[in-house]
Design an enzyme around this catalytic site. Sequence first.
Site, PDB file in Angstrom:
ATOM      1  N   PRO A   2      24.155  55.460  49.549  1.00  0.00           N
ATOM      2  CG  PRO A   2      26.453  55.320  49.806  1.00  0.00           C
ATOM      3  CD  PRO A   2      25.402  55.668  48.810  1.00  0.00           C
ATOM      4  CD  GLU A   3      18.772  55.062  53.634  1.00  0.00           C
ATOM      5  OE1 GLU A   3      18.230  55.608  54.599  1.00  0.00           O
ATOM      6  OE2 GLU A   3      18.207  54.187  52.951  1.00  0.00           O
ATOM      7  CE  LYS A  52      20.570  60.002  51.183  1.00  0.00           C
ATOM      8  NZ  LYS A  52      19.677  59.590  50.076  1.00  0.00           N
ATOM      9  NE  ARG A 258      15.971  55.231  45.040  1.00  0.00           N
ATOM     10  CZ  ARG A 258      16.751  55.613  46.048  1.00  0.00           C
ATOM     11  NH1 ARG A 258      16.957  56.900  46.263  1.00  0.00           N
ATOM     12  NH2 ARG A 258      17.326  54.740  46.847  1.00  0.00           N
TER      13      ARG A 258
END
Length: 276
Positions: A2-3, A52, A258
């Site tokens: 989650p950002e 975060k 990523r």
Amino acid sequence: MPEGHVTHRLARTLTADFGGRPVRVSSPQGRFADAAVLLDGTVLEGAEAVGKHLFVRFEGDRIVWIHLGLIGKLQIGPDDVPVSPETLRLRIAAGGVRADLRGPQWCRLITSAEMDAVLAASGPDPLRADADAERAWAKVHRSKKAIGALMMDQSIFAGVGNIYRAELLFRHRIYPEVPGQHIARDTFDSLWADLVELMPLGVRDARIDTVEEPHTPEATGRAPRVDRHGGEVYVYRRAGDPCLVCGTPVARAAFHGRNLYWCPACQPEGSRGGPR
């Protein structure tokens, strides 16, 4: 993972649903049981986020520090969901509402002094009123690292993740591997201002939208994007699809562990972009 808009939205919801009220706290899984005993029946004062990291304040200088990580979920809703002892790390409940935490990277009980140390180590967060963009600029303009890597560094851009990273670089026509020290000050200022504008919309709408009006489904007649992350975006998870601006297939490559997405035509190799 989650950002930042997700953790800020959770903080707002926790404060709205539980702030200023005594709450029931439990750890059916048992991994937070000792702390839960200390917190049970005490007042939840409120919650806040930086990047975060999510902090839930309780009376008596007790703070629950949560990082959801890759698989963690904090679900808030009616207090009629059965307890799952094998997965439920933390449950907070009051007034018919419960918040269930499962699978976090960590969930720890800390003090305000320890929280201050986390805040000091975090980069400026575009969603916080106290964010100091100069701290981010000081690191970016000295760095030989790729801007695509720097934007994922939580000590520089707190709360920015893979989606905002890819979309902001596209919106500014920056090639992801350009060194940070090659980014001009006015381009950095524009990047930061764009984050300050876009991320609150993510908090409000619970989705990330970065596409400007001329490129929306309504304006172009294309089908809306269907993706579990939601939102209309230019390049994120659109590898092989035509760029919404120029039609060139969107590229994807592994980058620092990523997936990275960009348009080879709008963001040609070496492009330093510019302010919007």
